[in-house]
Every structure is written in C-alpha cells, then in structure tokens.
Design an enzyme around this catalytic site. Structure first.
Site: not given
Length: 236
Positions: A5-6, A32, A34, A47, A107, A109, A229
């Site tokens: 995540h991120r 993943e 943003d 993000h 993503e 955003k 995460d």
C-alpha cells in the site's frame, strides 16, 4: 496475492521511491500508488489533498509547482533515516518500477477541484513515454469519470473501480465500463457483495488489510489480491 500500500507504508514513507525500493527488497511484485497533478500539470506521487501530513510544507498539493515540491522533505516525518526523500514524479516512479520489475496499481487521485480529463491525459503521456508494460499496470480510481478517461486514453491497459460500498446495487451502474477489477474496502466488503462481484467476472481486491488472521476469510470470499501496509505480517 499481496500488494504494498502506497509502496510499503509500514516500512518507508508512502508514495516515495524509497518505499518502492523497500517493497521490492521485501519480495513484493506489486505496489499500489497514488498520482495527482502539480500546479504546472506534472503527475507526481501523492495521496493527500494537502502536503501537510507527509512533508514539511503546508498547503494544497496542486498549489505547488514541481520545482517547489522538490524543495519539500517527504521522508523525515516518517523516520529520520528518510530525511530529504523527495516527492517523485510519475515518470521517475514508473522508470524505477520497470527497473525493479514491479507491477503498479496506480490510483488516479481525484479531489473536488481536480481536472479529471487533464490528470488522465498527463498520466497517459507518462505511461506512453515510459512504455510501461501492459501486464504490469492496473489503473484504478473512485472516480467513474477518471475510469472512463483511462479507458479512452489508455485502452490497452486494465482499469479497476475503487469502492467502499457494502451493497452490490451499484454494480448495475458500471456494466458498460469494461472493468477488470473492483477494489473494495475490507471493512465494508460483505459476502453478498463479494459473491456478486466474482459472479460478474471481476477480479476482487481489497484494501487495506493489516490483519493476517483474516486472510482465509477473504480468500473464501473470492478475494484475489490484498493491499496492505505491512507485507511482513503475511509471511509464512
């Protein structure tokens, strides 16, 4: 099955090159991330709507030019060892991910004042410039407008819808989008929704799960990928 995540937010500052390298070093194949635009229309990784939480600056991200953003520290807030980590451009990001062999769930955003068409146009330019592999990129968004733009401007790439819905009622409104996947909030994913998604042939992904004890329950629901995460908690 596991997507960072991120980048890998429990180990390194989110949406940074350091985070991507940390994810790769920990054995992940996908991250993943943003993206949104600077004031001079350069897609960067970030993000939040403002830079307040994850840098030493203050204000809306889209009020900063790329040159101004490069002056911000995007790492020290997380840990002193990451001091002077910069907000990367999408071009730098995809170049690094290609070098490290990482797939990217990107993503798009979108906030209230986001020019969705322009954002996707700029993202598409970078994707084409870097010639990022088709099977290594999944474009996703909460925004239906962004998803439609992605399908028009990058028709060969896969797209996914991000949602926090718990009822399957919304599925009848997206049948014309030719989605590859639906990314559900793990807190609101019901058995009914999971069954409806998989029966329609969509890949089912969840975000953001940080409890290894619940993995089997989600696998039983047909979940394909888990965004987390902290990938280390899922290690055997």
């Amino acid at each position: 099955m596991i997507i960072g995540h991120r980048g890998v937010a429990a180990i390194a500052p989110e949406n940074t090159l350091a985070g991507i390298n940390a994810a790769a070093d920990s054995g992940l194949d996908w991250v993943e991330l943003d993206t949104q635009l600077t004031s001079d229309d350069v897609p960067v990784l970030f993000h939040d709507e403002t830079v307040d939480r994850c840098t030493d600056g203050k204000g809306r991200l889209d009020s900063f030019s790329l040159e101004q953003l490069t002056l911000l520290d995007a790492g020290a807030w997380f840990n002193e060892q990451f001091r002077d980590e910069c907000i990367p451009t999408l071009h730098q990001t995809l170049t690094l991910c290609a070098k490290r062999g990482m797939g990217v769930n990107l993503e798009i955003k979108c906030y209230d004042e986001t020019d969705v068409v322009l954002l996707v146009e700029k993202v598409a330019e970078v994707v084409k410039e870097t010639q990022f592999p088709l099977d290594q990129l999944l474009l996703s968004s909460f925004s239906l407008a962004a998803i439609k733009c992605c399908a028009e401007m990058l028709p060969d790439y896969r797209v996914g819808l991000i949602t926090d819905q718990s009822s399957p009622d919304f599925l009848c409104d997206i049948e014309d989008l030719e989605l590859f996947s639906i990314h559900c909030d793990q807190r609101t994913l019901t058995g009914e929704l999971a069954e409806a998604i998989t029966q329609k042939g969509y890949q089912l992904n969840i975000w953001t799960l940080n409890d290894a004890g619940r993995v089997q329950d989600f696998l039983n629901k047909g979940v394909t990928h888990i965004i987390t995460d902290d990938p280390e908690i899922f290690s055997p």
